[in-house]
Enzyme design. Structure first.
Site, PDB file in Angstrom:
ATOM      1  N   GLU A  51     114.551 -63.248 -15.506  1.00  0.00           N
ATOM      2  CA  GLU A  51     115.758 -64.042 -15.768  1.00  0.00           C
ATOM      3  C   GLU A  51     116.925 -63.080 -15.891  1.00  0.00           C
ATOM      4  O   GLU A  51     116.776 -61.979 -16.428  1.00  0.00           O
ATOM      5  CB  GLU A  51     115.603 -64.839 -17.069  1.00  0.00           C
ATOM      6  CG  GLU A  51     116.876 -65.608 -17.417  1.00  0.00           C
ATOM      7  CD  GLU A  51     116.697 -66.637 -18.532  1.00  0.00           C
ATOM      8  OE1 GLU A  51     115.666 -66.590 -19.228  1.00  0.00           O
ATOM      9  OE2 GLU A  51     117.601 -67.475 -18.680  1.00  0.00           O
ATOM     10  N   CYS A 246     116.297 -70.350 -19.352  1.00  0.00           N
ATOM     11  CA  CYS A 246     117.395 -71.290 -19.631  1.00  0.00           C
ATOM     12  C   CYS A 246     118.497 -71.222 -18.586  1.00  0.00           C
ATOM     13  O   CYS A 246     119.284 -72.160 -18.452  1.00  0.00           O
ATOM     14  CB  CYS A 246     117.993 -71.005 -21.000  1.00  0.00           C
ATOM     15  SG  CYS A 246     116.859 -71.291 -22.336  1.00  0.00           S
ATOM     16  N   ASN A 377     112.979 -76.365 -16.962  1.00  0.00           N
ATOM     17  CA  ASN A 377     112.550 -75.312 -17.880  1.00  0.00           C
ATOM     18  C   ASN A 377     112.841 -75.777 -19.292  1.00  0.00           C
ATOM     19  O   ASN A 377     113.974 -76.145 -19.598  1.00  0.00           O
ATOM     20  CB  ASN A 377     113.336 -74.025 -17.608  1.00  0.00           C
ATOM     21  CG  ASN A 377     113.061 -72.951 -18.661  1.00  0.00           C
ATOM     22  OD1 ASN A 377     111.974 -72.400 -18.722  1.00  0.00           O
ATOM     23  ND2 ASN A 377     114.063 -72.663 -19.511  1.00  0.00           N
ATOM     24  N   GLU A 378     111.863 -75.754 -20.144  1.00  0.00           N
ATOM     25  CA  GLU A 378     112.059 -76.105 -21.563  1.00  0.00           C
ATOM     26  C   GLU A 378     112.850 -77.390 -21.745  1.00  0.00           C
ATOM     27  O   GLU A 378     113.736 -77.464 -22.594  1.00  0.00           O
ATOM     28  CB  GLU A 378     112.725 -74.942 -22.317  1.00  0.00           C
ATOM     29  CG  GLU A 378     111.831 -73.721 -22.422  1.00  0.00           C
ATOM     30  CD  GLU A 378     112.270 -72.709 -23.465  1.00  0.00           C
ATOM     31  OE1 GLU A 378     113.386 -72.834 -24.004  1.00  0.00           O
ATOM     32  OE2 GLU A 378     111.479 -71.794 -23.753  1.00  0.00           O
TER      33      GLU A 378
HETATM   34  O1  AHR Z   1     113.217 -65.626 -22.303  1.00  0.00           O
HETATM   35  C1  AHR Z   1     114.401 -65.960 -22.921  1.00  0.00           C
HETATM   36  C2  AHR Z   1     114.574 -67.467 -23.053  1.00  0.00           C
HETATM   37  O2  AHR Z   1     113.572 -67.975 -23.877  1.00  0.00           O
HETATM   38  C3  AHR Z   1     114.423 -68.252 -21.792  1.00  0.00           C
HETATM   39  O3  AHR Z   1     115.598 -68.314 -21.088  1.00  0.00           O
HETATM   40  C4  AHR Z   1     114.042 -69.606 -22.272  1.00  0.00           C
HETATM   41  O4  AHR Z   1     113.275 -70.307 -21.324  1.00  0.00           O
HETATM   42  C5  AHR Z   1     113.320 -69.332 -23.562  1.00  0.00           C
HETATM   43  O5  AHR Z   1     113.779 -70.120 -24.579  1.00  0.00           O
END
Ligand code: AHR
Length: 661
Positions: A51, A246, A377-378
């Site tokens: 990321e 995120c 994601n999440e």
């Molecule tokens: O890895 C950091 C963050 O942790 C990521 O962006 C998210 O998916 C998680 O909450």
């Protein structure tokens, strides 16, 4: 006489305490039956999570040294400052292109006299670094707006104004044109800045100012940092998850990651604020943007370079629910779904398809062989399920073989997690993404997490995990040995349950020591160098010693997941004909282990033993001591079908030995 008695007593006490300090208990006998295969391990099980957080892409993996190279940041001169010395007079300003495009602005330098030094300075991503003898490739677009015989001088300079490298471009024309200069560096230093200086009276337009080391990964122009990619390649990862995290969801929907804006020529990529720019007040990063120098084409290409399956995750139409939680109405979801379908065509489509052709135009006519796609994601709640259903229907109708990854939200337990698992199970979801950022203790006590998962239910992608050495919000959560050892203990549980847990990746991957937002992270770097954490070495030992079938390794007939501080897993590698075992000793004291091999052991070879151990659970690596804790290589021998090991306290031990066919 009394004295002799005391001396003798002292001798006895000393003798036995030395013996017990070495290994406090008698040998535990573990058993491995080499012919009893329990499950297959996915060939891509251990992978990477990438990321753009902590300046992992811009300012990190992407080797571009100029920040805000095309003046597109909302503050067009962020990263830049004016240079005017020794009587030089002039102005600098940005001007918008007449035509609408994604590259909206350029710099105009106006020089009013020929005195002194005049131009602009760029300070890079928390400064720049150069290495002696290396070439730096400067490219920029320029056109003369007014004046004759203007020229450009470019310099890389240290804090004491010493010139590390320089180059000149003469004969600039009044048409936009790209110029390139190679600048060899005379020194190795960080704290370097870059100057682009205008020589001669007149006006010059400049854009897309870009500076890269020539020596990038695979020697690609505008490529990636070689040292960082090498660390990733050394792990032989099974997959590469991108672009997050995120960042996929965005702070709001406008801020979500849109892959179509990240491909094509650099000037066609649409700059976007990095969501980690504003996320944490205590780690503010107002200069954090996404240039998309690493966009979806480069992620696919990197996956291919690493021999890893590409695993893109896309927005499901819900922005980060910790932030705005903005939600696209179901009636307007088509655009998002179409992005997913088009992405599969971009990765795998034939040359006569629209997106397949785009891939070919970018230099990759062969398909990338995409197998997985992640939806969301999440995210959580019925709103996620509603959207995921629509994605699933459309993707499977167009591409029935693509495996869909669904999310179970940000927590590894609780109401939302249970709700999503129940709903996704009803729908026969293929792979469910679970995330856990928890204490080291949680990792140690959850090594049996998957022992009781339904063998006929969805499979698991342990998509983001890391043991956090402190649960407080602000303090730096260190990549220390306690965290890494606890992850290793937990990972033996993932491996024992490889029939359920198909994929796993530590997160996040990369962090700039001067620009991070989130810790811990697997690899830390500055502009000059990088070091691997103990967590990296643990991940690497698992990914490079995976095997392809799970075997039982038992103590008194039971698997070991923390009993008396020991965790164990075993696999077999059919390709190399080897038994591989992993044993974690979380006791502070040493432990004698005897592994009894039943079945097909041929009794001839010596085994390889990788050991990471430290009495000090707080130990961590750093630039000063990059290998304070890292694996040692040893050997073991087998006597009468038994492997005898003296495990150190707080140790991960990975062994490999040849077995008969
Ligand atoms: O890895 C950091 C963050 O942790 C990521 O962006 C998210 O998916 C998680 O909450």
């Amino acid at each position: 006489m009394k004295t002799y008695f005391y001396l003798f007593a002292f001798f006895l006490v000393t003798f036995f305490s030395i013996k017990t300090a070495k290994a406090q208990t008698s040998a535990k006998t573990l058993t491995i039956n080499l012919t009893d295969i329990k499950a297959d391990i996915a060939p891509d099980m251990w992978g990477l999570f990438f990321e753009d957080i902590n300046f992992a892409a811009d300012g990190g993996l992407y080797a571009e040294m100029i920040k805000n190279s095309s003046f597109e940041f909302p503050s067009p001169f962020m990263g830049w400052s004016r240079v005017a010395h020794d009587g030089a007079e002039g102005y600098h300003f940005v001007q918008g292109y007449e035509e609408e495009g994604k590259n909206r602005r350029y710099l105009r330098l106006q020089r009013l006299n020929d005195n002194g030094t005049f131009g602009m300075q760029n300070d890079g991503f928390r400064s720049m670094a150069v290495k002696e003898g290396e070439n730096y490739r400067l490219t920029f677009l320029a056109r003369v707006a007014k004046g004759n015989s203007l020229s450009i001088k470019a310099q890389l300079r240290g804090q004491g104004n010493e010139v590390a490298a320089e180059g000149t471009v003469k004969e600039l024309t009044d048409e936009w044109q790209e110029y390139e200069v190679m600048m060899p560096s005379k020194l190795t230093a960080d704290n370097i800045n870059f100057r682009i200086l205008l020589e001669g009276e007149g006006e010059l337009d400049v854009d897309m100012v870009s500076l890269f080391p020539e020596d990038t990964w695979m020697g690609r122009k505008r490529g990636m940092r070689k040292d960082l990619v090498q660390l990733l390649a050394d792990m032989k990862p099974g997959f590469l998850r991108f672009p997050g995290g995120c960042i996929v969801e965005g702070f709001d929907l406008d801020n979500r990651y849109q892959w179509k804006n990240t491909i094509g020529k650099m000037e066609e990529r649409d700059l976007l604020m990095n969501r980690w720019n504003v996320e944490f007040a205590h780690r503010n990063a107002p200069d954090y943007f996404q240039s998309f120098g690493i966009g979806f084409f480069e992620y696919f290409q990197l996956s291919e370079d690493l021999g890893a399956e590409p695993l893109p995750i896309l927005s499901c139409g819900l922005a980060c629910q910790y932030n705005s939680g903005e939600m696209v109405p179901l009636a307007a979801l088509d655009e998002y779904v179409q992005d997913a379908i088009d992405l599969i065509e971009f990765a795998n489509g034939p040359l006569d398809s629209f997106w397949g052709n785009k891939r070919a135009e970018m230099g990759h006519p062969e398909p990338f062989g995409l197998k997985y796609i992640g939806v969301g994601n999440e995210n959580w709640g019925p709103q996620y399920i509603e959207r995921a259903d629509i994605f699933e229907k459309a993707i499977k109708a167009a591409y029935p073989d693509i495996i869909i990854v669904s999310t179970s939200g940000p927590s590894p337990d609780g109401k939302e997690f249970d709700y999503l698992w129940e709903e996704l199970t009803k729908r026969n979801a293929e792979l469910i993404d679970e995330h856990y950022y928890r204490s080291p203790e949680w990792f140690r006590t959850n090594a049996r997490r998957y022992d009781n998962y339904d063998r006929n239910g969805p499979k698991v992608f342990a998509g983001e995990y890391a043991a956090h050495s402190t649960t407080e919000k602000d303090p730096l959560k260190k990549n220390n040995w306690e965290a890494a050892l606890s992850e290793a203990a937990f990972m033996t549980g993932l491996e024992r349950n490889a029939d359920i847990v198909r994929l796993a990746s530590y997160a996040p991957l990369l962090a700039h020591v001067n620009a991070w937002q989130w810790a811990p992270d697997m690899i830390w770097f500055d502009n000059l160098q990088a070091y691997a954490t103990p967590n990296y070495y643990v991940q690497k030992l698992f990914s490079t010693n995976a095997g392809n079938h799970v075997l039982d390794i038992t103590y008194n007939g039971q698997s070991l997941a923390g009993e008396e501080g020991i965790y164990a897993s075993a696999t077999i590698d059919d390709h190399t004909q080897e038994l591989i075992f992993k044993i974690v000793n979380t006791n502070p004291s040493g432990q004698l282990i005897s592994i009894s091999l039943d079945g097909r052991y041929n009794g001839k070879e010596k085994g390889k033993w990788y050991e990471i151990a430290s009495d000090d659970l707080t130990i961590a690596n750093s630039f000063d001591e990059p290998k304070a804790i890292h694996p040692n290589e040893k050997e073991f021998t087998v006597i009468h079908k038994k492997i005898n090991l003296e495990l150190k306290g707080n140790s991960l031990n990975v062994g490999r030995i040849k077995i008969a066919k």
